[in-house]
Design a protein around this motif. Structure first.
Motif, short mmCIF file in Angstrom:
data_model
loop_
_atom_site.label_atom_id
_atom_site.label_comp_id
_atom_site.label_asym_id
_atom_site.label_seq_id
_atom_site.Cartn_x
_atom_site.Cartn_y
_atom_site.Cartn_z
N VAL A 130 -6.93 19.61 24.69
CA VAL A 130 -5.50 19.33 24.49
C VAL A 130 -5.31 17.93 23.92
O VAL A 130 -4.51 17.71 23.00
N ALA A 131 -6.06 16.95 24.46
CA ALA A 131 -5.98 15.59 23.95
C ALA A 131 -6.41 15.52 22.49
O ALA A 131 -5.80 14.82 21.67
N VAL A 132 -7.47 16.25 22.15
CA VAL A 132 -7.95 16.27 20.76
C VAL A 132 -6.86 16.78 19.82
O VAL A 132 -6.61 16.22 18.75
N LEU A 133 -6.18 17.86 20.22
CA LEU A 133 -5.14 18.43 19.37
C LEU A 133 -3.98 17.46 19.17
O LEU A 133 -3.41 17.39 18.08
N ILE A 134 -3.63 16.71 20.21
CA ILE A 134 -2.51 15.77 20.10
C ILE A 134 -2.91 14.53 19.31
O ILE A 134 -2.13 14.00 18.52
N VAL A 135 -4.13 14.06 19.49
CA VAL A 135 -4.59 12.83 18.83
C VAL A 135 -4.84 13.06 17.35
O VAL A 135 -4.61 12.17 16.52
N PHE A 136 -5.31 14.24 17.01
CA PHE A 136 -5.78 14.53 15.66
C PHE A 136 -4.74 14.25 14.57
O PHE A 136 -5.02 13.59 13.57
N PHE A 137 -3.51 14.72 14.76
CA PHE A 137 -2.54 14.72 13.67
C PHE A 137 -2.12 13.32 13.20
O PHE A 137 -2.14 13.05 11.99
N PRO A 138 -1.72 12.39 14.08
CA PRO A 138 -1.32 11.08 13.58
C PRO A 138 -2.44 10.33 12.87
O PRO A 138 -2.19 9.63 11.89
N VAL A 139 -3.67 10.48 13.34
CA VAL A 139 -4.79 9.83 12.67
C VAL A 139 -5.00 10.45 11.29
O VAL A 139 -5.18 9.75 10.28
N MET A 140 -4.96 11.77 11.22
CA MET A 140 -5.17 12.46 9.95
C MET A 140 -4.11 12.09 8.92
O MET A 140 -4.42 11.80 7.77
N ILE A 141 -2.84 12.05 9.33
CA ILE A 141 -1.75 11.75 8.41
C ILE A 141 -1.88 10.32 7.88
O ILE A 141 -1.69 10.06 6.68
N ASN A 142 -2.20 9.36 8.76
CA ASN A 142 -2.34 7.98 8.32
C ASN A 142 -3.48 7.80 7.34
O ASN A 142 -3.36 7.11 6.32
N VAL A 143 -4.62 8.41 7.65
CA VAL A 143 -5.78 8.30 6.76
C VAL A 143 -5.50 9.00 5.44
O VAL A 143 -5.83 8.46 4.36
N LEU A 144 -4.90 10.17 5.47
CA LEU A 144 -4.56 10.90 4.25
C LEU A 144 -3.67 10.07 3.34
O LEU A 144 -3.93 9.93 2.13
N LEU A 185 -4.66 5.01 15.08
CA LEU A 185 -5.41 4.94 16.34
C LEU A 185 -4.56 4.36 17.47
O LEU A 185 -4.71 4.75 18.63
N ARG A 186 -3.69 3.42 17.14
CA ARG A 186 -2.80 2.88 18.17
C ARG A 186 -1.91 3.98 18.74
O ARG A 186 -1.74 4.10 19.95
N ILE A 187 -1.32 4.76 17.84
CA ILE A 187 -0.49 5.88 18.29
C ILE A 187 -1.32 6.88 19.08
O ILE A 187 -0.91 7.36 20.14
N ALA A 188 -2.52 7.18 18.57
CA ALA A 188 -3.37 8.17 19.21
C ALA A 188 -3.80 7.75 20.61
O ALA A 188 -3.95 8.59 21.50
N SER A 189 -4.00 6.45 20.82
CA SER A 189 -4.45 5.97 22.13
C SER A 189 -3.41 6.25 23.21
O SER A 189 -3.76 6.49 24.38
N THR A 190 -2.14 6.23 22.84
CA THR A 190 -1.09 6.55 23.82
C THR A 190 -0.90 8.06 23.97
O THR A 190 -0.62 8.56 25.06
N LEU A 191 -1.06 8.78 22.85
CA LEU A 191 -0.90 10.24 22.91
C LEU A 191 -2.03 10.91 23.68
O LEU A 191 -1.85 11.98 24.25
N ALA A 192 -3.22 10.29 23.69
CA ALA A 192 -4.34 10.86 24.43
C ALA A 192 -4.01 10.98 25.91
O ALA A 192 -4.40 11.96 26.57
#
Length: 261
Positions: A130-144, A185-192
C-alpha cells in the motif's frame, strides 16, 4: 551573522509555538469542560505512553511501522524513478502506459488494502505494498516532468562531443532531474506513513496502526493519541532524512533553491 540571528529567531518562535501548544493541550480541555475520554490532557497522554512502553510493547510496534515505512518508501521511490525516467525518455511508452498509471492512482488505496491482506495475510507485506502504491505516483510525476524539461542545448552539446545515449542521460538528464526528484521524495516520505497506517488499520496485528485501532476499541483515547504522536514522529524523521540527503546530494546548488519548507 545576520543569517545566524534570523535562524535563531525562527527557532525561538517555533519553540514558543510548541510550548504554547503543549500548555493549551494540558490545561485547555479542563478549561473548556471537555472530559478526559474525549480529549485527554498532555499529562494523561504522557502517562499512557509510559504504560504502553512497559506493557504494550510500544517500541516494538513503532519499530515495525518504521520498517514498513522505510521499505515502502524505498521501493515506491525506486519504482517511481524507473518509470518516470522511462516515460520521460519515450513519449510512445508514456502514451501507452499513462492511462493505466492514472487509473491506478485514481483508484482509492484503501480499497486495495483488504485485498492485499486477503492475498498476503496479516504480515508486513500488505502494508508495504500500500505504501509503495501511494509513494510511487508523486515521485514518478516529478521525475517525468524534470526529464521532459531538460535543456535541449545541453543534450546537443554532449551529443556534439560524441556522447552516447547513456552519457547524455548520466551527464545531463539525470542530474537535471535531481532537484525535482528530491521534491517528490519529500512528498513521498510523508505519504509513506499514510500508506502504512492504512494497511495496519485494515488488517494487522503489529504496528502503530494496530495500536490505534486497539485503543479505539478499548475506548482509550489517550492510547489513540500516543499512537498518532508516534506516527507523526516517524513521519518527521523520514522527512528530515530526505532533507539531509538532499542537502548532501545537491550541495552544488545555490542556497536560495535549497531552502526547506
Amino acid at each position: 551573522m545576520m543569517r545566524t540571528t534570523l535562524k535563531l529567531k525562527m527557532m525561538t518562535g517555533s519553540l514558543m509555538l510548541l510550548v504554547l501548544f503543549l500548555i493549551g493541550w494540558q490545561w485547555g480541555p479542563a478549561a473548556l469542560g471537555i472530559p478526559e475520554f474525549v480529549l485527554p490532557r498532555l499529562s494523561s497522554t504522557f502517562n499512557e505512553a509510559i504504560r504502553m512502553l512497559n506493557s504494550e510493547n510500544l517500541m516494538m510496534h513503532a519499530g515495525v511501522t518504521a520498517l514498513e515505512v522505510v521499505a515502502g518508501f524505498v521501493m515506491g521511490s525506486a519504482l517511481g524513478v524507473t518509470i518516470g525516467v522511462a516515460l520521460g525518455l519515450s513519449p510512445t511508452t508514456e502514451t501507452v502506459l499513462s492511462p493505466y498509471i492514472l487509473a491506478l492512482q485514481i483508484a482509492p488505496k484503501v480499497a486495495f488494502a483488504p485485498l492485499f491482506v486477503m492475498w498476503m495475510g496479516y504480515t508486513v507485506y500488505p502494508k508495504i505494498v500500500v505504501a509503495v502504491l501511494i509513494v510511487f505516483f508523486p515521485v514518478m510525476i516529478n521525475v517525468l516532468g524534470a526529464v521532459r524539461a531538460v535543456d535541449p542545448d545541453m543534450v546537443n552539446l554532449v551529443r556534439a562531443m560524441c556522447g552516447n545515449r547513456w552519457q547524455v542521460f548520466r551527464l545531463v538528464e539525470f542530474p537535471s532531474a535531481m532537484q525535482a526528484l528530491f521534491a517528490g521524495l519529500r512528498i513521498a516520505s510523508t505519504l509513506a506513513i499514510i500508506g502504512v497506517t492504512v494497511g495496519e488499520l485494515v488488517g494487522g496485528d503489529k504496528g502503530l496502526g494496530f495500536l490505534l485501532v486497539y485503543g479505539e476499541g478499548q475506548g482509550n483515547t489517550a492510547m489513540v493519541f500516543v499512537s498518532i504522536v508516534a506516527l507523526t514522529i516517524i513521519g518527521i524523521l523520514a522527512y528530515a532524512a530526505v532533507v539531509w540527503l538532499e542537502k548532501r546530494a545537491l550541495h552544488y546548488l545555490p542556497r536560495a533553491s535549497m531552502r526547506t519548507v
